[in-house]
Design a protein around this motif. Structure first.
Motif, PDB file in Angstrom:
ATOM      1  N   ASP A 194      16.222 -16.825  15.436  1.00 37.35           N
ATOM      2  CA  ASP A 194      16.540 -15.817  14.419  1.00 37.35           C
ATOM      3  C   ASP A 194      16.024 -14.431  14.765  1.00 37.35           C
ATOM      4  O   ASP A 194      16.477 -13.434  14.206  1.00 37.35           O
ATOM      5  CB  ASP A 194      16.026 -16.251  13.047  1.00 37.35           C
ATOM      6  CG  ASP A 194      14.517 -16.270  12.941  1.00 37.35           C
ATOM      7  OD1 ASP A 194      13.852 -16.584  13.954  1.00 37.35           O
ATOM      8  OD2 ASP A 194      13.985 -15.982  11.861  1.00 37.35           O
ATOM      9  N   GLY A 195      15.093 -14.330  15.719  1.00 36.17           N
ATOM     10  CA  GLY A 195      14.628 -13.014  16.138  1.00 36.17           C
ATOM     11  C   GLY A 195      15.700 -12.185  16.821  1.00 36.17           C
ATOM     12  O   GLY A 195      15.565 -10.963  16.934  1.00 36.17           O
ATOM     13  N   ALA A 196      16.760 -12.837  17.280  1.00 27.26           N
ATOM     14  CA  ALA A 196      17.852 -12.112  17.925  1.00 27.26           C
ATOM     15  C   ALA A 196      18.836 -11.522  16.923  1.00 27.26           C
ATOM     16  O   ALA A 196      19.731 -10.761  17.314  1.00 27.26           O
ATOM     17  CB  ALA A 196      18.595 -13.048  18.882  1.00 27.26           C
ATOM     18  N   ASP A 197      18.664 -11.848  15.654  1.00 27.34           N
ATOM     19  CA  ASP A 197      19.560 -11.338  14.622  1.00 27.34           C
ATOM     20  C   ASP A 197      19.185  -9.892  14.309  1.00 27.34           C
ATOM     21  O   ASP A 197      18.066  -9.613  13.862  1.00 27.34           O
ATOM     22  CB  ASP A 197      19.423 -12.206  13.367  1.00 27.34           C
ATOM     23  CG  ASP A 197      20.475 -11.900  12.316  1.00 27.34           C
ATOM     24  OD1 ASP A 197      20.898 -10.729  12.224  1.00 27.34           O
ATOM     25  OD2 ASP A 197      20.857 -12.826  11.574  1.00 27.34           O
ATOM     26  N   PRO A 198      20.087  -8.933  14.513  1.00 28.32           N
ATOM     27  CA  PRO A 198      19.734  -7.514  14.302  1.00 28.32           C
ATOM     28  C   PRO A 198      19.342  -7.188  12.869  1.00 28.32           C
ATOM     29  O   PRO A 198      18.709  -6.158  12.630  1.00 28.32           O
ATOM     30  CB  PRO A 198      21.005  -6.774  14.724  1.00 28.32           C
ATOM     31  CG  PRO A 198      22.104  -7.783  14.664  1.00 28.32           C
ATOM     32  CD  PRO A 198      21.468  -9.102  14.994  1.00 28.32           C
ATOM     33  N   ARG A 199      19.658  -8.030  11.912  1.00 29.75           N
ATOM     34  CA  ARG A 199      19.266  -7.758  10.524  1.00 29.75           C
ATOM     35  C   ARG A 199      17.751  -7.790  10.344  1.00 29.75           C
ATOM     36  O   ARG A 199      17.228  -7.232   9.371  1.00 29.75           O
ATOM     37  CB  ARG A 199      19.911  -8.792   9.589  1.00 29.75           C
ATOM     38  CG  ARG A 199      21.415  -8.674   9.456  1.00 29.75           C
ATOM     39  CD  ARG A 199      21.948  -9.763   8.570  1.00 29.75           C
ATOM     40  NE  ARG A 199      21.720 -11.106   9.121  1.00 29.75           N
ATOM     41  CZ  ARG A 199      21.948 -12.238   8.447  1.00 29.75           C
ATOM     42  NH1 ARG A 199      22.380 -12.187   7.185  1.00 29.75           N
ATOM     43  NH2 ARG A 199      21.740 -13.408   9.022  1.00 29.75           N
ATOM     44  N   TYR A 200      17.055  -8.449  11.276  1.00 27.64           N
ATOM     45  CA  TYR A 200      15.612  -8.621  11.116  1.00 27.64           C
ATOM     46  C   TYR A 200      14.826  -7.958  12.236  1.00 27.64           C
ATOM     47  O   TYR A 200      13.671  -8.301  12.474  1.00 27.64           O
ATOM     48  CB  TYR A 200      15.284 -10.116  11.055  1.00 27.64           C
ATOM     49  CG  TYR A 200      16.126 -10.873  10.068  1.00 27.64           C
ATOM     50  CD1 TYR A 200      16.064 -10.587   8.699  1.00 27.64           C
ATOM     51  CD2 TYR A 200      17.026 -11.852  10.490  1.00 27.64           C
ATOM     52  CE1 TYR A 200      16.853 -11.260   7.787  1.00 27.64           C
ATOM     53  CE2 TYR A 200      17.819 -12.534   9.587  1.00 27.64           C
ATOM     54  CZ  TYR A 200      17.735 -12.236   8.238  1.00 27.64           C
ATOM     55  OH  TYR A 200      18.520 -12.908   7.333  1.00 27.64           O
TER      56      TYR A 200
END
Length: 494
Positions: A194-200
């Motif tokens: 999930d660290g690759a999700d730009p939202r976060y």
């Protein structure tokens, strides 16, 4: 790219530098002198606490939950799910701290002998424990939905303790790069965490450019944009909570930017009180910048050799850094003897007392505080407000110098010395039986040429029988000792 100049810090929207005696140069900062309150305090308690306590698996969980093959990854997948589906962002709401009572805890810390208290400000997990102006991932907005740093400060002040904060943010950018990776095996091969999700990205960093190798040269990023983000957030912490102490987990980060923050810390302290009361702890670990003249050297889970001419500090924990149900705990024997050794060498101990995620104390922490309270009630005068003697101690056991070398099996023959005025305290790092022989106080010994006039065992009524010979000062210890763990003999001279 070169680091931004100090003038850039004064651009609109950025914190203003604090005018005063200190400039962000090595020469100026080296004029620093450690305040007397810190030299007198000797013992502080730290709450190294945050969302990483929730899984009950210990330190660096936020990193290793993204590292296949590590026990934290295996535990996370089994307990919460795969990190592509349930990441650290989803763990944060589980940290509710619903039993957190800072006033009740601080009362116990003060009774156990703490003269200063340090709150975690932000760990490598990039989660601020205060009402952060520059970061939405903070404890007032999510998790406990409470200003943890502010609550700790209020409780510390009520008990008359000095207050500090710790920042581990400098290393976060490199430390946390695994959250952008993915499994290299089925059934989740190639599916990003999930660290690759730009939202976060404001939680996890956009840090694919600089992985962390747990070596000094990769501890701090060279990314100048991150340097400014670090400066703004830690300035926000310092400005709003005005700590007496700031701890960095490493050397001073980021060159001129770090020196600017340090100058601001010292100048702000002088502006408030008219004298320099602030303390900055950093490590001589090869990361960042370190000068022992401008900061109080911090040694993680270890000690220095002999009496250091400048005040210093050991930081350690009675267990793992975050609560770990599989970790062993230090006993009161371990803590008391380590403290005596440190104080005899002109140091302080900053002890993390492990908390459950909900803010309650594990039984081991409760017992330690109770044992320290009983020992300090009798022997605190040999710790607080003391200074080193001519030598730190004697005996067969010497702690190895350096970080991560704290396991030492002391005996009653190991003695450490502290002084206060004309009094000399001899602390036995064990419970003596029969007699205690102190060779450093033999007749004609060059360390102390005077004759011993009187000896008192703290907590015991009446003077001690003793004899001073050319081989040693021999003290007859009573059959029943007033305290456990270590005994303190107060010695006065003719």
């Amino acid at each position: 790219m070169p680091a931004p100049a100090r003038a850039e810090l004064d651009d609109p929207g950025k914190p203003k530098s604090v005018p005063g005696r200190f400039q962000p140069t090595v020469e100026s900062l080296r004029t620093y002198q450690t305040p007397e309150w810190f030299r007198d305090a000797k013992f502080g308690i730290w709450a190294h606490w945050g969302p990483q306590a929730v899984p009950r698996q210990g330190d660096w969980y936020a990193r290793f939950m993204y590292v296949p093959g590590h026990p934290h990854y295996d535990y996370h997948v089994k307990t919460y799910g795969h990190p592509s589906e349930f990441g650290y962002k989803d763990l944060i709401p589980l940290w509710t701290a619903d039993k957190f009572d800072p006033d009740a805890l601080m009362e116990k810390y003060a009774a156990a002998g703490a003269k200063y208290f340090v709150s975690m400000g932000v760990h490598h997990d990039n989660f601020d424990l205060w009402n952060s102006r520059h970061h939405r991932w903070n404890a007032t907005a999510m998790g406990p939905k409470r200003d943890i740093v502010g609550a700790w400060k209020t409780a510390a002040r009520r008990q008359g303790l000095r207050f500090g904060v710790s920042e581990h943010l400098g290393a976060s950018y490199c430390w946390w790069y695994p959250n952008h990776l993915y499994d290299q095996f089925w059934p989740k091969l190639g599916i990003g965490y999930d660290g690759a999700d730009p939202r976060y990205r404001d939680l996890y960093h956009d840090n694919r450019d600089q992985p962390f190798r747990n070596t000094p040269d990769s501890w701090y990023t060279s990314n100048p944009d991150y340097h400014l983000k670090w400066y703004k957030r830690i300035r926000d912490l310092v400005d709003n909570y005005q700590p007496d102490l700031l701890y960095s987990d490493g050397g001073l980060p980021f060159g001129a930017i770090g020196r600017s923050l340090l100058a601001d810390l010292y100048n702000s302290s002088m502006a408030r009180s008219g004298k320099l009361e602030a303390v900055y702890n950093s490590k001589d670990s090869g990361s960042g910048e370190f000068h022992r003249e401008w900061a109080v050297q911090d040694v993680e889970r270890g000690v220095l050799k002999g009496i250091n001419p400048l005040p210093w500090q050991t930081d350690t924990s009675n267990g793992d850094w975050f609560f770990n149900e599989n970790y062993s705990y230090k006993t009161a024997d371990d803590v008391v003897t380590m403290l005596a050794d440190i104080v005899s060498k002109n140091g302080n101990m900053l002890l993390n007392v492990v908390l459950h995620a909900d803010g309650s104390l594990p039984p081991e922490s409760e017992q330690l505080l109770a044992d320290l309270t009983a020992w300090m009630a009798v022997n605190a005068q040999a710790i607080h407000g003391t200074r080193p003697w001519k030598i730190d101690g004697e005996g067969p056991t010497e702690a190895a110098a350096g970080m991560f070398k704290e396991k030492v099996a002391y005996t009653a023959r190991d003695i450490r010395f502290t002084t206060k005025g004309d009094r000399l305290f001899a602390i036995t790092l064990g419970q003596p039986t029969g007699s205690v022989a102190i060779t450093s106080l033999a007749t004609g010994n060059p360390h102390e040429g005077r004759s011993v006039k009187r000896i008192r065992l703290l907590g015991h009524r009446g003077a001690m029988a003793f004899r001073q010979t050319g081989q040693a000062l021999v003290i007859d210890a009573p059959a029943t000792l007033p305290t456990r763990h270590a005994s303190v003999f107060e010695i006065t001279f003719a």
